[in-house]
Design a protein around this motif. Structure first.
Motif, mmCIF file in Angstrom:
data_model
loop_
_atom_site.group_PDB
_atom_site.id
_atom_site.type_symbol
_atom_site.label_atom_id
_atom_site.label_comp_id
_atom_site.label_asym_id
_atom_site.label_seq_id
_atom_site.Cartn_x
_atom_site.Cartn_y
_atom_site.Cartn_z
ATOM 1 N N THR A 244 0.929 -1.315 0.257
ATOM 2 C CA THR A 244 0.168 0.071 0.035
ATOM 3 C C THR A 244 1.140 1.414 0.068
ATOM 4 N N GLY A 245 0.336 2.269 -0.869
ATOM 5 C CA GLY A 245 0.970 3.287 -0.917
ATOM 6 C C GLY A 245 2.440 3.507 -1.626
ATOM 7 N N SER A 246 2.667 2.315 -2.156
ATOM 8 C CA SER A 246 3.951 2.417 -3.280
ATOM 9 C C SER A 246 3.691 2.239 -4.606
ATOM 10 N N VAL A 247 4.617 2.922 -5.493
ATOM 11 C CA VAL A 247 4.409 2.806 -6.830
ATOM 12 C C VAL A 247 5.371 2.298 -7.501
ATOM 13 N N ARG A 248 5.237 1.124 -8.149
ATOM 14 C CA ARG A 248 6.167 0.181 -8.805
ATOM 15 C C ARG A 248 6.748 0.983 -10.236
ATOM 16 N N ALA A 249 7.836 0.319 -10.660
ATOM 17 C CA ALA A 249 8.466 1.025 -11.818
ATOM 18 C C ALA A 249 7.568 0.539 -13.155
ATOM 19 N N SER A 250 6.982 -0.697 -13.298
ATOM 20 C CA SER A 250 6.084 -0.796 -14.272
ATOM 21 C C SER A 250 4.932 -0.215 -14.444
ATOM 22 N N ALA A 251 4.182 0.449 -13.499
ATOM 23 C CA ALA A 251 3.150 1.279 -13.313
ATOM 24 C C ALA A 251 3.579 2.805 -14.070
ATOM 25 N N LEU A 252 4.683 3.206 -13.472
ATOM 26 C CA LEU A 252 5.114 4.338 -14.034
ATOM 27 C C LEU A 252 5.462 4.400 -15.564
ATOM 28 N N LYS A 253 5.809 3.085 -15.959
ATOM 29 C CA LYS A 253 6.516 3.197 -17.248
ATOM 30 C C LYS A 253 5.186 3.143 -18.271
ATOM 31 N N SER A 254 4.097 2.240 -17.739
ATOM 32 C CA SER A 254 2.901 2.424 -18.411
ATOM 33 C C SER A 254 2.011 3.656 -18.743
ATOM 34 N N ILE A 255 2.386 4.692 -17.756
ATOM 35 C CA ILE A 255 2.030 6.090 -18.163
ATOM 36 C C ILE A 255 3.158 6.965 -18.678
ATOM 37 N N ASP A 256 4.237 6.421 -19.374
ATOM 38 C CA ASP A 256 5.118 6.955 -20.191
ATOM 39 C C ASP A 256 6.043 8.262 -19.247
ATOM 40 N N VAL A 257 6.139 7.492 -18.031
ATOM 41 C CA VAL A 257 7.419 8.110 -17.247
ATOM 42 C C VAL A 257 8.575 7.159 -17.510
ATOM 43 N N LYS A 258 9.497 7.815 -17.785
ATOM 44 C CA LYS A 258 10.802 7.065 -18.322
ATOM 45 C C LYS A 258 11.836 7.162 -17.268
ATOM 46 N N SER A 259 11.765 8.020 -16.350
ATOM 47 C CA SER A 259 12.821 7.947 -15.574
ATOM 48 C C SER A 259 12.486 8.237 -13.825
ATOM 49 N N THR A 260 13.486 8.187 -13.165
ATOM 50 C CA THR A 260 12.947 8.394 -11.697
ATOM 51 C C THR A 260 14.187 8.550 -10.887
ATOM 52 N N LEU A 261 14.068 9.373 -9.761
ATOM 53 C CA LEU A 261 15.085 9.541 -8.714
ATOM 54 C C LEU A 261 15.054 8.255 -7.562
ATOM 55 N N ILE A 262 16.192 8.050 -7.114
ATOM 56 C CA ILE A 262 16.351 7.162 -5.955
ATOM 57 C C ILE A 262 17.203 7.592 -5.028
ATOM 58 N N GLY A 263 16.981 7.290 -3.739
ATOM 59 C CA GLY A 263 18.030 7.616 -2.979
ATOM 60 C C GLY A 263 17.926 8.797 -2.184
ATOM 61 N N HIS A 264 17.020 9.415 -2.048
ATOM 62 C CA HIS A 264 16.907 10.752 -1.008
ATOM 63 C C HIS A 264 17.300 10.470 0.129
ATOM 64 N N SER A 265 17.889 11.258 0.812
ATOM 65 C CA SER A 265 18.296 10.823 2.036
ATOM 66 C C SER A 265 17.098 10.871 3.304
ATOM 67 N N GLU A 266 16.095 11.572 2.916
ATOM 68 C CA GLU A 266 15.104 11.726 3.694
ATOM 69 C C GLU A 266 14.189 10.384 3.781
ATOM 70 N N THR A 267 14.502 9.314 2.817
ATOM 71 C CA THR A 267 13.704 8.130 2.753
ATOM 72 C C THR A 267 14.399 7.101 3.546
ATOM 73 N N ASN A 268 15.639 7.374 4.234
ATOM 74 C CA ASN A 268 16.143 6.419 4.909
ATOM 75 C C ASN A 268 16.421 5.125 4.298
#
Length: 244
Positions: free
Chosen positions: A65-89
């Motif tokens: 719950t509350g997560s968004v997987r890569a394949s879902a993003l790709k399906s709406i033509d989002v082709k990139s992502t940030l990862i590793g924000h320090s605030e996510t710990n």
């Protein structure tokens, strides 16, 4: 021009995001990369700039719950992502899992590398971050290198108006680039983020060791981006006319 990533974090409502999009569309600059909060990813699509997710899940199943997987993003033509924000710990293992999830969907991944003020020393930082990068690269295919960009963002500069010392950044990025090119025979792009304002952004942008910038608070106002891009293009035009 060099890429500019606008990390809008939780900023903006529907009306504000539509105004933001309209303003950036006037630039027609494909190296602008906008990272709105998840509800606005589809709405912010544009033929004039890129959209990028602020984060993804490290899982690929349907049960978080509350997560968004890569394949879902790709399906709406989002082709990139940030990862590793320090605030996510996120642990190092989770960062690797997210990296692999995104790369498996052929997404471009902007990997944020951070350190704390307490631990900071440019020589120690260089070595420690390089060790993290090597650990990540050991888990991916060489053919996937082209979809990886690293971003150095010191934690103590986030949400401030004071960037890390530019000479230190030069040393850190030069060392890591040189070591990776020697060992992996590949030129990985390295961006910088943290503490960038209208007073210092041009100096960091123009530095030969910095391949792009990650912008936080500065990017909340689209006028800042429009004015900065126009200044960069005007200065480039002026430089060309002087040399001609």
């Amino acid at each position: 021009m060099k890429p500019l990533i606008c990390n809008l974090k939780m900023h903006g409502n529907f009306k504000e995001m539509m105004a933001y999009k309209k303003k950036l569309d006037t630039l027609q600059e494909e190296n602008i990369i906008v990272c709105p909060s998840f509800p606005f990813l589809v709405l912010m699509h544009s033929k004039y700039y890129q959209v990028c997710a602020q984060d993804i899940s490290c899982f690929s199943d349907d049960f978080h719950t509350g997560s968004v997987r890569a394949s879902a993003l790709k399906s709406i033509d989002v082709k990139s992502t940030l990862i590793g924000h320090s605030e996510t710990n996120a642990t190092f293992e989770i960062k690797i899992a997210k990296l692999k999830q995104a790369l498996n969907q052929n997404m471009h991944v902007y990997v944020i590398l951070s350190d704390t003020k307490k631990d900071y020393d440019y020589q120690y930082t260089s070595t420690r971050l390089l060790s993290q990068i090597r650990g990540m690269l050991s888990q991916v295919l060489k053919s996937q290198y082209e979809n990886i960009t690293f971003i150095y963002e010191p934690t103590w500069t986030i949400n401030t108006k004071e960037a890390a010392d530019l000479k230190d950044i030069e040393n850190i990025l030069y060392f890591m680039k040189s070591e990776l090119e020697r060992d992996y025979h590949y030129h990985f792009p390295f961006f910088y983020g943290g503490g960038l304002t209208e007073k210092n952004i041009l100096e960091y942008y123009q530095n030969e060791h910095i391949d792009g910038l990650l912008l936080g608070n500065f990017s909340f106002n689209p006028e800042n981006i429009v004015n900065f891009v126009k200044n960069v293009k005007n200065s480039t035009t002026l430089d060309k006319s002087i040399h001609n």
